[in-house]
Design a protein around this motif. Structure first.
Motif, PDB file in Angstrom:
ATOM      1  N   LYS A 283       0.810  -1.246  -0.041  1.00 20.92           N
ATOM      2  CA  LYS A 283       0.056   0.101   0.001  1.00 20.92           C
ATOM      3  C   LYS A 283       0.697   1.303  -0.160  1.00 20.92           C
ATOM      4  CE  LYS A 283      -3.585   2.368   2.719  1.00 20.92           C
ATOM      5  NZ  LYS A 283      -4.268   2.224   4.126  1.00 20.92           N
ATOM      6  N   TYR A 284       1.994   1.118   0.740  1.00 21.66           N
ATOM      7  CA  TYR A 284       2.731   2.369   0.841  1.00 21.66           C
ATOM      8  C   TYR A 284       4.182   2.155  -0.244  1.00 21.66           C
ATOM      9  CZ  TYR A 284      -0.034   2.844   4.704  1.00 21.66           C
ATOM     10  OH  TYR A 284      -0.926   2.989   5.921  1.00 21.66           O
ATOM     11  N   LYS A 285       4.527   1.097  -0.541  1.00 20.82           N
ATOM     12  CA  LYS A 285       5.596   0.923  -1.378  1.00 20.82           C
ATOM     13  C   LYS A 285       5.399   1.567  -2.612  1.00 20.82           C
ATOM     14  CE  LYS A 285       9.212  -2.911  -1.896  1.00 20.82           C
ATOM     15  NZ  LYS A 285      10.273  -2.054  -0.871  1.00 20.82           N
ATOM     16  N   LYS A 286       6.439   2.278  -3.155  1.00 21.39           N
ATOM     17  CA  LYS A 286       6.337   2.923  -4.659  1.00 21.39           C
ATOM     18  C   LYS A 286       7.103   2.412  -5.637  1.00 21.39           C
ATOM     19  CE  LYS A 286       3.605   5.824  -2.651  1.00 21.39           C
ATOM     20  NZ  LYS A 286       2.303   5.865  -3.021  1.00 21.39           N
ATOM     21  N   ARG A 287       8.074   1.424  -5.025  1.00 18.03           N
ATOM     22  CA  ARG A 287       9.240   0.827  -6.097  1.00 18.03           C
ATOM     23  C   ARG A 287       9.030  -0.900  -5.593  1.00 18.03           C
ATOM     24  NH1 ARG A 287      15.234   2.716  -6.113  1.00 18.03           N
ATOM     25  NH2 ARG A 287      15.083   2.409  -3.958  1.00 18.03           N
ATOM     26  N   LYS A 288       8.862  -1.394  -6.837  1.00 17.38           N
ATOM     27  CA  LYS A 288       8.579  -2.988  -6.585  1.00 17.38           C
ATOM     28  C   LYS A 288      10.191  -3.495  -6.644  1.00 17.38           C
ATOM     29  CE  LYS A 288       4.334  -3.627  -9.016  1.00 17.38           C
ATOM     30  NZ  LYS A 288       3.502  -4.217 -10.234  1.00 17.38           N
ATOM     31  N   ASP A 289      10.466  -4.554  -5.941  1.00 19.16           N
ATOM     32  CA  ASP A 289      11.548  -5.406  -5.764  1.00 19.16           C
ATOM     33  C   ASP A 289      12.439  -4.616  -5.498  1.00 19.16           C
ATOM     34  OD1 ASP A 289      10.039  -7.472  -6.590  1.00 19.16           O
ATOM     35  OD2 ASP A 289      10.217  -6.840  -8.653  1.00 19.16           O
ATOM     36  N   GLY A 320      12.049   8.489  -4.916  1.00 18.61           N
ATOM     37  CA  GLY A 320      11.397   9.944  -4.659  1.00 18.61           C
ATOM     38  C   GLY A 320      10.839  10.173  -3.420  1.00 18.61           C
ATOM     39  N   SER A 321      11.156   9.441  -2.476  1.00 21.16           N
ATOM     40  CA  SER A 321      10.638   9.883  -1.202  1.00 21.16           C
ATOM     41  C   SER A 321      10.938  11.466  -0.828  1.00 21.16           C
ATOM     42  CB  SER A 321      11.227   8.847   0.021  1.00 21.16           C
ATOM     43  OG  SER A 321      10.747   7.492  -0.283  1.00 21.16           O
ATOM     44  N   THR A 322      12.343  11.644  -0.890  1.00 25.95           N
ATOM     45  CA  THR A 322      12.549  13.034  -0.610  1.00 25.95           C
ATOM     46  C   THR A 322      11.937  14.076  -1.215  1.00 25.95           C
ATOM     47  OG1 THR A 322      14.893  12.181   0.026  1.00 25.95           O
ATOM     48  CG2 THR A 322      14.580  14.689  -0.321  1.00 25.95           C
ATOM     49  N   TYR A 323      11.619  13.852  -2.529  1.00 25.88           N
ATOM     50  CA  TYR A 323      10.860  14.850  -3.261  1.00 25.88           C
ATOM     51  C   TYR A 323       9.333  14.947  -2.843  1.00 25.88           C
ATOM     52  CZ  TYR A 323      14.923  13.391  -5.998  1.00 25.88           C
ATOM     53  OH  TYR A 323      16.241  12.829  -6.610  1.00 25.88           O
ATOM     54  N   ALA A 324       8.825  13.733  -2.572  1.00 24.56           N
ATOM     55  CA  ALA A 324       7.483  13.812  -2.160  1.00 24.56           C
ATOM     56  C   ALA A 324       7.248  14.508  -0.683  1.00 24.56           C
ATOM     57  CB  ALA A 324       6.998  12.320  -1.973  1.00 24.56           C
ATOM     58  N   VAL A 325       8.104  14.308   0.078  1.00 24.61           N
ATOM     59  CA  VAL A 325       8.133  14.851   1.391  1.00 24.61           C
ATOM     60  C   VAL A 325       8.248  16.671   1.258  1.00 24.61           C
ATOM     61  CG1 VAL A 325       9.096  15.194   3.828  1.00 24.61           C
ATOM     62  CG2 VAL A 325       8.710  12.830   2.840  1.00 24.61           C
ATOM     63  N   CYS A 326       9.377  16.828   0.340  1.00 22.04           N
ATOM     64  CA  CYS A 326       9.489  18.175   0.104  1.00 22.04           C
ATOM     65  C   CYS A 326       8.187  18.495  -0.454  1.00 22.04           C
ATOM     66  CB  CYS A 326      10.529  18.473  -0.840  1.00 22.04           C
ATOM     67  SG  CYS A 326      12.229  18.187  -0.129  1.00 22.04           S
ATOM     68  N   ILE A 345       7.820  10.376 -11.176  1.00 23.92           N
ATOM     69  CA  ILE A 345       6.957  11.316 -11.683  1.00 23.92           C
ATOM     70  C   ILE A 345       5.509  10.862 -11.183  1.00 23.92           C
ATOM     71  CG2 ILE A 345       5.952  12.303 -13.714  1.00 23.92           C
ATOM     72  CD1 ILE A 345       8.787  11.788 -15.161  1.00 23.92           C
ATOM     73  N   ASP A 346       5.078   9.529 -11.458  1.00 20.21           N
ATOM     74  CA  ASP A 346       3.863   9.117 -10.770  1.00 20.21           C
ATOM     75  C   ASP A 346       3.323   9.558  -9.616  1.00 20.21           C
ATOM     76  OD1 ASP A 346       1.276   7.549 -11.674  1.00 20.21           O
ATOM     77  OD2 ASP A 346       2.187   6.413 -10.027  1.00 20.21           O
ATOM     78  N   ARG A 347       4.660   9.333  -8.920  1.00 22.06           N
ATOM     79  CA  ARG A 347       4.387   9.346  -7.511  1.00 22.06           C
ATOM     80  C   ARG A 347       4.142  10.816  -6.840  1.00 22.06           C
ATOM     81  NH1 ARG A 347       8.526   7.334  -2.601  1.00 22.06           N
ATOM     82  NH2 ARG A 347       7.101   8.025  -0.846  1.00 22.06           N
ATOM     83  N   LEU A 348       4.874  11.816  -7.799  1.00 18.30           N
ATOM     84  CA  LEU A 348       4.896  13.241  -7.544  1.00 18.30           C
ATOM     85  C   LEU A 348       3.468  13.744  -8.128  1.00 18.30           C
ATOM     86  CD1 LEU A 348       8.562  14.168  -8.178  1.00 18.30           C
ATOM     87  CD2 LEU A 348       7.197  14.133  -6.052  1.00 18.30           C
ATOM     88  N   GLU A 349       2.962  13.004  -9.213  1.00 14.66           N
ATOM     89  CA  GLU A 349       1.586  13.647  -9.619  1.00 14.66           C
ATOM     90  C   GLU A 349       0.409  13.285  -8.738  1.00 14.66           C
ATOM     91  OE1 GLU A 349       1.837  12.134 -13.613  1.00 14.66           O
ATOM     92  OE2 GLU A 349       2.707  13.522 -14.507  1.00 14.66           O
ATOM     93  N   ASN A 350       0.726  12.398  -8.111  1.00 18.16           N
ATOM     94  CA  ASN A 350      -0.255  11.793  -6.925  1.00 18.16           C
ATOM     95  C   ASN A 350       0.114  12.120  -5.341  1.00 18.16           C
ATOM     96  OD1 ASN A 350      -2.501  10.444  -8.926  1.00 18.16           O
ATOM     97  ND2 ASN A 350      -0.374   9.588  -9.598  1.00 18.16           N
ATOM     98  N   VAL A 351       0.977  12.890  -5.275  1.00 17.65           N
ATOM     99  CA  VAL A 351       1.534  13.216  -3.939  1.00 17.65           C
ATOM    100  C   VAL A 351       0.614  13.289  -2.918  1.00 17.65           C
ATOM    101  CG1 VAL A 351       1.852  15.539  -4.014  1.00 17.65           C
ATOM    102  CG2 VAL A 351       3.732  13.981  -2.933  1.00 17.65           C
ATOM    103  N   GLU A 352      -0.476  14.008  -3.273  1.00 22.81           N
ATOM    104  CA  GLU A 352      -1.511  14.276  -2.399  1.00 22.81           C
ATOM    105  C   GLU A 352      -2.173  12.995  -1.636  1.00 22.81           C
ATOM    106  OE1 GLU A 352      -2.467  16.793  -0.448  1.00 22.81           O
ATOM    107  OE2 GLU A 352      -1.052  17.933  -1.614  1.00 22.81           O
ATOM    108  N   ASP A 353      -1.856  11.853  -2.345  1.00 20.15           N
ATOM    109  CA  ASP A 353      -2.329  10.618  -1.662  1.00 20.15           C
ATOM    110  C   ASP A 353      -1.487  10.086  -0.373  1.00 20.15           C
ATOM    111  OD1 ASP A 353      -4.118  10.172  -3.805  1.00 20.15           O
ATOM    112  OD2 ASP A 353      -2.834   8.807  -4.934  1.00 20.15           O
ATOM    113  N   GLU A 354      -0.291  10.878  -0.205  1.00 25.48           N
ATOM    114  CA  GLU A 354       0.703  10.288   0.729  1.00 25.48           C
ATOM    115  C   GLU A 354       0.270  11.495   1.855  1.00 25.48           C
ATOM    116  OE1 GLU A 354       4.437   8.854  -0.334  1.00 25.48           O
ATOM    117  OE2 GLU A 354       4.015   9.624  -2.259  1.00 25.48           O
TER     118      GLU A 354
END
Length: 401
Positions: A283-289, A320-326, A345-354
């Motif tokens: 649910k929280y992992k953004k990178r597989k494997d 991209g954890s650093t960028y998401a928190v920023c 990029i996908d994570r940052l475009e949906n960063v409000e989910d976090e």
């Protein structure tokens, strides 16, 4: 850094196959001599034998093996005017490459590029906080196909190259955090000690895997914390909750008669962090494997060493954890990632989910007990900070009367 050519010339061989002719003369067993001629620094009696055979002193031997300690450094500095003319001088007129970001938000820019290329494009003294989580040289197969199995000397040289650029771009009073295995952190700390002010070696207890045979169970990462100059521009560490039992909600540590003196905002942050869990849940992992740093860790670092509007740099983007928190904490940022950046990029475009998860983490700091624990303790008539405040007010009133 080992200069095999000079050592072979002094010993009088052209390759290792010729040691059969000399090992008895040096009086060192063949197997050990082969190791020394391959880069293992000789110690004790074997060193004495090798020095006598080569007719050189210990300092020259250290230079050949790249073992530059403080005594040798002092000698080099004293004789700098004689040594410098013999050094190969490489031209230092490299043009700074102007880069176009591969992705941009209102707060940050992301480059799909080698970290050194990006670092060299950044203005000196311009970054408020740097967080670096480099590859650990563990032979991992990265999507970028980068070589994660460098010889130790090459890995350390590469580390010093990007650290040197980080030192250059960091503002006076800026904060630098470097995340790595303790083995590599020892080399990193030694290098940074020459240029920045050491603040802390933070041990972050994260257990990812099973114990490894022949070693103590490796369960912590080193987080080095340095400042450019004598004092940090920003130092605002979170305070943590008092540890309580998840069942009875009593405190797990006995504070004796000091309960009344506990700060209602929480316990001071130490240099051992036991509350950072690995990101395992899908649910929280953004990178597989791949391993991934928790936004809880980055939230704590960014909160500790920067303020809103500051510029944060992370030269190893990863997930991209650093960028998401920023983005969530209103910090400007610069990032680079040598490998694929689509997931970032996908994570940052949906960063409000976090944001809900980050909000949860923030609700658990800077208080002695969060709302849930406070309610459970009140239900069980355990003490709360406000009890002592009430008692103190009552005592003061009685004294006045």
């Amino acid at each position: 850094m080992f200069n095999k050519e000079i050592l072979f010339e002094l010993v009088g061989i052209s390759d290792l196959s010729e040691i059969n002719e000399i090992y008895q003369k040096i009086d060192i067993p063949k197997k050990q001599l082969k190791e020394y001629l391959s880069g293992i620094f000789p110690l004790g009696k074997d060193q004495e034998k090798l020095l006598a055979y080569l007719k050189i002193d210990q300092n020259f031997l250290k230079l050949i093996y790249g073992k530059i300690d403080r005594n040798l450094t002092s000698l080099l500095v004293k004789n700098a005017q004689y040594i410098y003319p013999n050094l190969l001088q490489e031209p230092n007129e490299q043009k700074v490459q102007k880069l176009e970001p591969d992705f941009r938000t209102q707060l940050g820019t992301l480059y799909q590029e080698d970290c050194l290329t990006v670092l060299k494009s950044i203005e000196s003294d311009s970054i408020d906080l740097i967080f670096a989580d480099p590859p650990f040289n563990l032979s991992k197969d990265y999507p970028s196909k980068m070589n994660d199995n460098l010889p130790e000397d090459e890995y350390i040289l590469w580390t010093e190259s990007w650290l040197n650029e980080c030192i250059r771009v960091l503002k006076p009073g800026g904060n630098l955090f470097v995340w790595n295995l303790p083995k590599w952190s020892t080399y990193t700390a030694s290098y940074l000690n020459e240029y920045l002010t050491f603040k802390h070696w933070i041990a972050v207890d994260i257990k990812y895997s099973l114990p490894i045979k022949g070693r103590l169970y490796p369960s912590h990462y080193g987080l080095l914390y340095y400042v450019k100059g004598n004092q940090a521009n920003v130092f605002q560490p979170d305070r943590l909750q008092m540890s309580t039992c998840p069942h009875c909600f009593k405190e797990t540590k006995d504070y004796g008669g000091y309960k009344s003196k506990m700060n209602p905002l929480g316990i001071s942050l130490s240099d051992v962090w036991l509350d950072i869990s690995p990101v395992r849940h899908s649910k929280y992992k953004k990178r597989k494997d791949s391993n991934e740093l928790s936004i809880k860790l980055l939230d704590r670092i960014i909160e500790l060493g920067s303020k809103e509007g500051d510029l944060v740099l992370d030269p190893f983007g990863g997930s991209g954890s650093t960028y998401a928190v920023c983005e969530l904490k209103n910090r400007r940022w610069i990032g680079s990632e040598f490998g694929p950046i689509e997931q970032i990029i996908d994570r940052l475009e949906n960063v409000e989910d976090e944001r809900p998860l980050l909000k949860k983490y923030r609700s658990e700091v800077n208080c002695l007990f969060d709302d849930k624990v406070k309610a459970e303790r009140k239900k069980r008539t355990h003490w709360l900070p406000e009890d002592f405040i009430k008692d103190e007010k009552k005592e003061n009133l009685e004294i006045q009367l």
